[in-house]
Write a protein that holds these residues in place. Sequence first.
Motif, mmCIF file in Angstrom:
data_model
loop_
_atom_site.group_PDB
_atom_site.id
_atom_site.type_symbol
_atom_site.label_atom_id
_atom_site.label_comp_id
_atom_site.label_asym_id
_atom_site.label_seq_id
_atom_site.Cartn_x
_atom_site.Cartn_y
_atom_site.Cartn_z
ATOM 1 N N ASP A 12 0.812 -1.213 0.000
ATOM 2 C CA ASP A 12 0.000 0.000 0.000
ATOM 3 C C ASP A 12 0.852 1.272 0.000
ATOM 4 O O ASP A 12 0.497 2.269 -0.638
ATOM 5 C CB ASP A 12 -0.943 0.012 1.211
ATOM 6 C CG ASP A 12 -2.185 -0.839 0.942
ATOM 7 O OD1 ASP A 12 -2.236 -1.502 -0.115
ATOM 8 O OD2 ASP A 12 -3.097 -0.820 1.794
ATOM 9 N N SER A 13 1.985 1.234 0.715
ATOM 10 C CA SER A 13 2.833 2.439 0.770
ATOM 11 C C SER A 13 3.388 2.755 -0.613
ATOM 12 O O SER A 13 3.386 3.911 -1.060
ATOM 13 C CB SER A 13 3.992 2.238 1.758
ATOM 14 O OG SER A 13 3.473 2.004 3.035
ATOM 15 N N ARG A 23 0.509 4.054 -2.834
ATOM 16 C CA ARG A 23 0.072 5.429 -2.550
ATOM 17 C C ARG A 23 1.136 6.431 -2.996
ATOM 18 O O ARG A 23 0.821 7.519 -3.490
ATOM 19 C CB ARG A 23 -0.252 5.588 -1.071
ATOM 20 C CG ARG A 23 -1.477 4.793 -0.653
ATOM 21 C CD ARG A 23 -2.093 5.254 0.649
ATOM 22 N NE ARG A 23 -2.973 4.231 1.195
ATOM 23 C CZ ARG A 23 -4.161 3.906 0.683
ATOM 24 N NH1 ARG A 23 -4.618 4.526 -0.389
ATOM 25 N NH2 ARG A 23 -4.897 2.948 1.231
ATOM 26 N N SER A 41 0.851 6.711 -6.741
ATOM 27 C CA SER A 41 -0.361 7.441 -7.062
ATOM 28 C C SER A 41 -0.149 8.946 -6.887
ATOM 29 O O SER A 41 -0.506 9.759 -7.747
ATOM 30 C CB SER A 41 -1.481 6.950 -6.137
ATOM 31 O OG SER A 41 -2.715 7.347 -6.614
ATOM 32 N N THR A 42 0.482 9.323 -5.775
ATOM 33 C CA THR A 42 0.738 10.746 -5.502
ATOM 34 C C THR A 42 1.686 11.327 -6.553
ATOM 35 O O THR A 42 1.488 12.448 -7.044
ATOM 36 C CB THR A 42 1.338 10.912 -4.091
ATOM 37 O OG1 THR A 42 0.414 10.362 -3.149
ATOM 38 C CG2 THR A 42 1.589 12.368 -3.757
ATOM 39 N N ALA A 97 -5.072 -0.286 -3.072
ATOM 40 C CA ALA A 97 -4.352 0.925 -3.496
ATOM 41 C C ALA A 97 -3.600 0.717 -4.812
ATOM 42 O O ALA A 97 -3.396 1.675 -5.567
ATOM 43 C CB ALA A 97 -3.391 1.353 -2.390
ATOM 44 N N SER A 157 -5.654 1.928 -7.523
ATOM 45 C CA SER A 157 -5.742 3.394 -7.524
ATOM 46 C C SER A 157 -4.521 4.005 -8.189
ATOM 47 O O SER A 157 -4.618 5.012 -8.901
ATOM 48 C CB SER A 157 -5.839 3.934 -6.092
ATOM 49 O OG SER A 157 -7.072 3.623 -5.522
ATOM 50 N N ALA A 158 -3.357 3.380 -7.950
ATOM 51 C CA ALA A 158 -2.135 3.902 -8.581
ATOM 52 C C ALA A 158 -2.241 3.806 -10.098
ATOM 53 O O ALA A 158 -1.822 4.712 -10.823
ATOM 54 C CB ALA A 158 -0.926 3.120 -8.076
ATOM 55 N N ASN A 195 -10.896 5.486 0.571
ATOM 56 C CA ASN A 195 -9.672 6.272 0.684
ATOM 57 C C ASN A 195 -8.798 6.114 -0.562
ATOM 58 O O ASN A 195 -7.579 5.994 -0.490
ATOM 59 C CB ASN A 195 -8.890 5.844 1.942
ATOM 60 C CG ASN A 195 -7.816 6.848 2.301
ATOM 61 O OD1 ASN A 195 -7.939 8.023 1.966
ATOM 62 N ND2 ASN A 195 -6.754 6.385 2.952
ATOM 63 N N GLY A 196 -9.436 6.109 -1.687
ATOM 64 C CA GLY A 196 -8.734 5.953 -2.964
ATOM 65 C C GLY A 196 -9.785 5.713 -4.029
ATOM 66 O O GLY A 196 -10.979 5.715 -3.739
#
Length: 263
Positions: A5-6, A9, A12-13, A111, A114-115, A245-246
């Motif tokens: 997940d890290s 995320r 993604s950012t 996540a 989401s990325a 949250n995504g």
Amino acid sequence: MSMNDSEARALSTAARAVERCLGAAFYETIRDGAAGDASPEAFADPIGNAAMIKRIARRLGAVRTGICTVDPSRLLSRSGDSLRSVPSELNRAIVMLVEMDADEVGYSPAAAASAETSLGYMRMALCASGLARFIAELGFRALPAGNGLALSVPLAADAGLGRVGRHGMLIAPDLGPCVRICKVFTDMPLQCDDPAQPRREPFCATCDRCARACEGDAIAELGVEGGEDKGIDASRCTDFWKRNNGSCANCIAACPFTGSADR
Ligand code: SF4
Ligand code: SF4
């Protein structure tokens, strides 16, 4: 192997940051033809221009490109907080598809998926801004957009890029819904592609995998009156994105037209 997940995320950012830079620089701006040695008179052939635009879009990263006249009913009167609009002289829409990795999308709603969505937005910004600048360099006006300015899915169907599915997304031949859509509006003479016929994906009349996979209860299941014509409930969808949250791509992952889905 899926990212943790890290990692997801962070990726993604990073992708959203690049998208924001490109979007801020280009999405709001009509590129008025001006620069370079080219003049619009040298590009009067709509057929040749359409072939050239598709070649350039591919080089910028679009997997598929279609062209249509701008149907005013597709235009949004507002785009987020902006009151931008498409001037009527820009009567051609160049619609581009960028691909998402079906295996990564298959991890939705985790996540990692989401990325992949964020990377899709980054690719959209690159394609739309790059193509708009290219067109301006040839002496024409061009206005790039991601999700803004016009409804991307109907526009893509107008441009012959695919049909609309029960999940409200484009189902493109061979790619399914595992794509994102961006566009450029222009006054360059361009030959249009034939629109999708039929517009709705017929298979959706007997399938509701996306509806059953939707954790936001945003897609009509089989047997619901209006069925596949209802589109999705956008507020339920965004509510789930917030809770998750995504982003979410369950409906894309579940669709049998997506490469990674079980058939
Ligand atoms: S993105 Fe997720 S929440 Fe939204 S409609 Fe698709 S499956 Fe449902
Ligand atoms: S999952 Fe089935 S019903 Fe949903 S869009 Fe794909 S084919 Fe249509």
